[in-house]
Design an enzyme around this catalytic site. Structure first.
Site, short mmCIF file in Angstrom:
data_model
loop_
_atom_site.label_atom_id
_atom_site.label_comp_id
_atom_site.label_asym_id
_atom_site.label_seq_id
_atom_site.Cartn_x
_atom_site.Cartn_y
_atom_site.Cartn_z
N ARG A 13 12.48 -49.53 118.15
CA ARG A 13 13.66 -49.74 117.33
C ARG A 13 13.48 -50.86 116.31
NH1 ARG A 13 14.28 -51.35 122.65
NH2 ARG A 13 15.33 -53.35 123.11
N ARG B 195 18.22 -58.15 113.09
CA ARG B 195 18.26 -57.28 114.26
C ARG B 195 18.00 -55.83 113.82
NH1 ARG B 195 22.45 -54.39 117.26
NH2 ARG B 195 21.81 -54.20 119.45
N HIS B 196 17.39 -55.07 114.69
CA HIS B 196 17.13 -53.65 114.41
C HIS B 196 18.43 -52.86 114.23
CE1 HIS B 196 18.45 -52.63 118.47
NE2 HIS B 196 17.75 -53.69 118.88
N GLU C 36 12.55 -57.88 123.19
CA GLU C 36 13.80 -58.21 123.86
C GLU C 36 13.53 -58.71 125.28
OE1 GLU C 36 16.54 -59.46 123.88
OE2 GLU C 36 17.94 -57.95 123.10
#
Length: 199
Positions: A58, A7-8, A82
């Site tokens: 991001r 995940r970022h 997302e």
């Protein structure tokens, strides 16, 4: 074949109390520090042969930091973005609860949010990109996938052939999951590892 899901780091939206989703906020300074710690950790413990990423800022920035540390190729896919939260993207959570309250019992899985996608469409997208990765990148020993909490959760469900609703797999900032595909046998090596942030 191993899939390293990442995940970022922290984004500006995390500090603004807004719905993020497709709203394209960059990493905060802390988010960049988190990404650098993650990248160093991944290089030392689980270096990938290839990096795939969502193109949202991001994730893009997190993936670029990882690429600088590893030195391998990188490819961006829209399917790794997302959840498409349509009219809610970038809207404050308070304003959204007034303007666009959830229906009683929640939004049905097959009904998309206005200008966005439904839960079922989101899950199908995760299934689609999983199958594409397993086919197109099967000659690589380990592939890193930099994405978002919701997509990662659906990706893991797809990998495990689990239903789309009723539960989720949480991922913190720069959290790491390691999945392994051995012929037709699927293994979860670990989930949401964040020990790199303790250094």
């Amino acid at each position: 074949m191993e899939l390293l899901l990442i995940r970022h780091g922290q984004s500006e939206a995390d500090l603004l109390e807004v719905h993020e989703g497709r709203a394209d906020f960059p990493l905060t300074e802390l988010g960049k520090v988190q990404a650098k710690k993650m990248a160093k950790y991944v290089r030392e413990k689980f270096p990938p042969d290839f990096i795939l990423s969502s193109p949202l800022k991001r994730a893009d920035c997190t993936a670029q930091i990882l690429q600088e540390e590893i030195g391998c190729e990188i490819q961006f896919y829209d399917d790794l973005m997302e959840f498409n939260n349509g009219i809610l993207a970038g809207l404050s959570k308070k304003e959204a609860s007034i303007k666009y309250p959830l229906p009683k019992g929640g939004r049905p899985a097959h009904i998309p949010i206005q200008d966005g996608e439904s839960e079922l469409q989101f899950r199908y997208r995760a299934e689609r990109i999983l199958h594409k990765i397993l086919f197109d990148y099967q000659d690589y020993q380990r592939v890193a996938i930099v994405s978002h909490g919701g997509l990662i959760s659906n990706f893991i469900k797809a990998f495990l052939n689990q239903p789309s609703r009723d539960f989720a797999f949480a991922t913190g900032d720069t959290g790491i999951h390691l999945l392994e595909l051995r012929e037709d046998f699927r293994i979860v090596r670990f989930m949401n590892k964040q020990e790199h942030l303790l250094s």
